[in-house]
Design a protein around this motif. Structure first.
Motif, PDB file in Angstrom:
ATOM      1  N   ALA A  34       0.844  -1.194   0.000  1.00  0.00           N
ATOM      2  CA  ALA A  34       0.000   0.000   0.000  1.00  0.00           C
ATOM      3  C   ALA A  34       0.875   1.238   0.000  1.00  0.00           C
ATOM      4  N   ILE A  35       0.366   2.311  -0.592  1.00  0.00           N
ATOM      5  CA  ILE A  35       0.993   3.616  -0.499  1.00  0.00           C
ATOM      6  C   ILE A  35       0.338   4.354   0.659  1.00  0.00           C
ATOM      7  N   ILE A  36       1.147   4.855   1.592  1.00  0.00           N
ATOM      8  CA  ILE A  36       0.620   5.470   2.804  1.00  0.00           C
ATOM      9  C   ILE A  36       1.056   6.917   2.964  1.00  0.00           C
ATOM     10  N   VAL A 220      -4.305   0.860  -8.485  1.00  0.00           N
ATOM     11  CA  VAL A 220      -3.017   0.234  -8.174  1.00  0.00           C
ATOM     12  C   VAL A 220      -2.364   0.891  -6.963  1.00  0.00           C
ATOM     13  N   LEU A 221      -2.356   2.222  -6.933  1.00  0.00           N
ATOM     14  CA  LEU A 221      -1.685   2.947  -5.857  1.00  0.00           C
ATOM     15  C   LEU A 221      -2.625   3.318  -4.714  1.00  0.00           C
ATOM     16  N   GLY A 222      -3.927   3.199  -4.940  1.00  0.00           N
ATOM     17  CA  GLY A 222      -4.882   3.481  -3.870  1.00  0.00           C
ATOM     18  C   GLY A 222      -5.120   4.951  -3.604  1.00  0.00           C
ATOM     19  N   PHE A 223      -4.839   5.819  -4.576  1.00  0.00           N
ATOM     20  CA  PHE A 223      -5.052   7.247  -4.400  1.00  0.00           C
ATOM     21  C   PHE A 223      -6.555   7.564  -4.467  1.00  0.00           C
ATOM     22  N   LEU A 287       8.480  11.630  -7.833  1.00  0.00           N
ATOM     23  CA  LEU A 287       7.820  11.860  -6.563  1.00  0.00           C
ATOM     24  C   LEU A 287       8.039  10.646  -5.690  1.00  0.00           C
ATOM     25  N   GLN A 288       8.479  10.863  -4.458  1.00  0.00           N
ATOM     26  CA  GLN A 288       8.649   9.768  -3.511  1.00  0.00           C
ATOM     27  C   GLN A 288       7.287   9.358  -2.944  1.00  0.00           C
ATOM     28  N   LEU A 289       7.109   8.051  -2.792  1.00  0.00           N
ATOM     29  CA  LEU A 289       5.897   7.496  -2.209  1.00  0.00           C
ATOM     30  C   LEU A 289       6.270   6.652  -0.999  1.00  0.00           C
ATOM     31  N   ARG A 290       5.692   6.929   0.140  1.00  0.00           N
ATOM     32  CA  ARG A 290       5.924   6.103   1.315  1.00  0.00           C
ATOM     33  C   ARG A 290       5.052   4.859   1.204  1.00  0.00           C
ATOM     34  N   ALA A 291       5.679   3.714   1.343  1.00  0.00           N
ATOM     35  CA  ALA A 291       4.975   2.454   1.098  1.00  0.00           C
ATOM     36  C   ALA A 291       4.959   1.572   2.334  1.00  0.00           C
ATOM     37  N   GLN A 292       3.934   0.743   2.406  1.00  0.00           N
ATOM     38  CA  GLN A 292       3.843  -0.329   3.396  1.00  0.00           C
ATOM     39  C   GLN A 292       3.908  -1.641   2.624  1.00  0.00           C
ATOM     40  N   ASN A 293       4.744  -2.575   3.108  1.00  0.00           N
ATOM     41  CA  ASN A 293       4.961  -3.832   2.384  1.00  0.00           C
ATOM     42  C   ASN A 293       5.432  -3.546   0.958  1.00  0.00           C
ATOM     43  N   ALA A 296       5.582  -6.156  -2.019  1.00  0.00           N
ATOM     44  CA  ALA A 296       4.261  -6.450  -2.565  1.00  0.00           C
ATOM     45  C   ALA A 296       3.762  -5.287  -3.413  1.00  0.00           C
ATOM     46  N   MET A 297       4.057  -4.062  -2.969  1.00  0.00           N
ATOM     47  CA  MET A 297       3.614  -2.893  -3.733  1.00  0.00           C
ATOM     48  C   MET A 297       4.296  -2.854  -5.091  1.00  0.00           C
TER      49      MET A 297
END
Length: 358
Positions: A34-36, A220-223, A287-293, A296-297
């Motif tokens: 996920a993107i958080i 895909v990114l959950g935005f 652009l940087q994206l903070r991710a969880q897992n 998998a992302m």
């Protein structure tokens, strides 16, 4: 807003990445990627010192002091960072220009010692990223622009009143990247100090196919996706850009946990050439994206047809405790999902690979 993460590790700053707290819970199965949140926006430039001077002189942004040598130093070689970017044997330096008293910032990165091109940017070309600076007083901003002799792109050199009542104008920065200066019809509450003219930072990305792009960012990114408009001949946008025959459709997206709005614009009725850039090319942006897992992302992004540029096509460990990947969105705008990791950087970095083709 483009912000720094409060819990950023000092070592991560040397990589151009920011850290976040580890949210894993022991004993539970890994959740889907996920993107958080978002990190910083980075513009890739020919000369970092020159670019920082522009943001300082024109917009009053704080920049790192210039050393007595007259040139800010390059960073120590970081093979694992270069594996993430797929630029082996490069040298780089990066610093940020920040709005005083806030976490609003723009990062500029200079990459040398690897093949690169300088791309001529056009506002309508898919992949073009326009920095949007939201200001209290557009006339005051334009006075600084004029003093610095920065090029004004908008025909007539005067702000245009947009359909939402805002006033906007396009200029070029020192690297010929587009900047939109925008004064909203009314200002909402802002954390920016009252002495700062800049109160927010957004991005505008020109896209090749709005449906494909929004599907990626939403599914895909959950935005969050909102503000979709039909294709139309927007008179203010024509006046702003000088594209007299353009039709446009718009959407805007926002990552969960992030205040940054990304405005997506698709142009029709004008000649367009999708940008095909490498991360080291002048004109590229990320652009940087903070991710969880993160793994998998990255797998999800790859399965959706996005290009993972990083060597090996996977996330790369970066000392002391981060992993990151470089991924091109459907318009060749670069995204860098990253996350903390425990012990992953003890692994041997991926072997050198041929530069990715875009």
């Amino acid at each position: 807003m483009v912000r720094f993460v409060r819990r950023a590790l000092v070592a991560a700053a040397a990589c151009g990445l920011f850290a976040l707290g580890n949210t894993a819970v022991h004993g539970q199965a890994p959740a889907p990627g996920a993107i958080i949140g978002t990190g910083t926006f980075t513009s890739f430039v020919e000369n970092m010192d020159r670019s920082l001077a522009f943001y300082h002189d024109v917009f009053g942004m704080d920049v790192p002091a210039m050393p007595e040598s007259g040139e800010r130093p390059y960073n120590r070689s970081n093979p694992q960072l270069f594996a993430m970017f797929d630029i082996p044997d490069a040298k780089e330096r990066h610093q940020s220009a920040r709005v005083p008293g806030t976490r609003l910032s723009v990062e500029v990165m200079e990459v040398q010692n690897v093949p690169h091109q300088t791309h001529q940017l056009r506002i309508q070309d898919p992949g073009n990223a326009t920095l949007v600076l939201v200001v209290r007083d557009i006339d005051a901003a334009l006075a600084s622009v004029a003093k610095a002799n920065a090029p004004i792109v908008t025909p007539g050199g005067k702000p245009v009143t947009m359909s939402d009542g805002s006033r906007a104008i396009l200029i070029n920065d020192i690297d010929k990247r587009f900047i939109e200066i925008r004064q909203p019809a009314s200002l909402s509450e802002t954390a920016a100090a009252a002495t700062n003219n800049i109160v927010d930072v957004r991005l505008s990305i020109s896209v090749n196919d709005m449906d494909r792009t929004t599907k990626v960012y939403r599914d895909v990114l959950g935005f969050k996706l909102e503000g979709e408009t039909p294709l139309a001949a927007d008179v203010p946008t024509r006046a702003l850009t000088g594209l007299a025959k353009a039709e446009v459709r718009r959407s805007r997206v926002q990552a969960q946990g992030s205040p940054l709005w990304i405005e997506l614009v698709e142009f029709k009725g004008v000649e367009r050439t999708p940008l095909k850039m490498r991360i080291q090319d002048r004109g590229a942006a990320r652009l940087q994206l903070r991710a969880q897992n993160l793994d998998a992302m990255v797998d999800t992004m790859k399965s959706a047809g996005l290009t993972v540029v990083s060597q090996g096509g996977t996330a790369v460990p970066i000392p002391p405790n981060l992993k990151g990947a470089l991924v091109a969105d459907p318009n060749n705008f670069f995204l860098t999902p990253f996350a903390p990791c425990d012990g992953c950087t003890s692994r041997t970095p991926p072997p050198p690979a041929a530069p990715a083709q875009h």
